[in-house]
Design an enzyme around this catalytic site. Sequence first.
Site, short mmCIF file in Angstrom:
data_model
loop_
_atom_site.label_atom_id
_atom_site.label_comp_id
_atom_site.label_asym_id
_atom_site.label_seq_id
_atom_site.Cartn_x
_atom_site.Cartn_y
_atom_site.Cartn_z
N SER A 152 0.98 -1.80 -0.05
CA SER A 152 -0.05 0.78 -0.05
C SER A 152 1.21 1.32 0.21
O SER A 152 1.66 1.53 -0.58
CB SER A 152 -0.60 0.05 1.37
N ASP A 212 -10.09 -5.04 -4.22
CA ASP A 212 -10.19 -4.36 -3.31
C ASP A 212 -11.00 -2.73 -3.54
O ASP A 212 -10.58 -2.13 -4.58
CB ASP A 212 -8.34 -3.91 -3.95
N HIS A 239 -7.57 -5.49 -0.21
CA HIS A 239 -6.59 -5.31 0.97
C HIS A 239 -6.36 -5.88 1.73
O HIS A 239 -6.18 -5.49 2.56
CB HIS A 239 -6.68 -3.46 0.78
#
Length: 259
Positions: A152, A212, A239
Amino acid sequence: TQISSDSTSFSLLSKQIDARFKSSAAMSQPKKLRVLCLHGYGQDASKFKGRTNAVRRKLEKVAELVFIDAPHVLPPPPEFLQASATGDNDQNAEGLFDLKSFRGWWDRREEDKADPTNFKTVQQVVGADESLRYIRQFIDESGPFDGILAFSQGAVFAAALCGFASQGIFGVHFQFKFVVLVAGFVTAVSDFAPAITQPISLPSLHIMGKTDELIPLEWSMELAALFVDPTIYQHEGGHCIPQRAADCKVMVDFLSKFT
């Protein structure tokens, strides 16, 4: 006496042969890769490590994973605090974030936090330059590292590092053999803009979740397009660092190319 002497000589010879055999066996085993692991926004090294248990077990024969904290302890944004109070696990991305140790590689300015969706488009942020100095010092003192595994916001930061290293700018003089970017995206942060002015020539694996809701597939594909000949893997989850056997095999196969 003669028999005792011969026995001693034989014992010493056996020990020498055994030591040489063990040394030869150790030399014949491939050296483990050292992989620097960068967590996402709102996590820390411990949280990220805990979210990669299955991957770590599968990789233990080929890689040593080194997890580090981002240098900035940040106040959780209001939407995260609200989600925690109401038990909204969708906002908390299934426990990915840690409100007790909420760290990041940079943060939005206070005036930009009114819009919780602008984290991709903001250009001016707080703390990015400090993180660059921090990571350079850490690698100088604790490296070298063969590659990076990042998630991320950490994946955004890692991509910038790879771009700087590829161009040899901003004091990033270290080189990596590969990078694995999970749920990454292209940021508008001005500190990182010079890193993506030209294609990044580094073997890369880009992992993205089909469900996600924080980082859509097209955002991760946009990041992959910055690299020369990227390897792309889409998993069925959201995610997260995917943990199924098939997902882990993709990472093991990719890293095994560099042992």
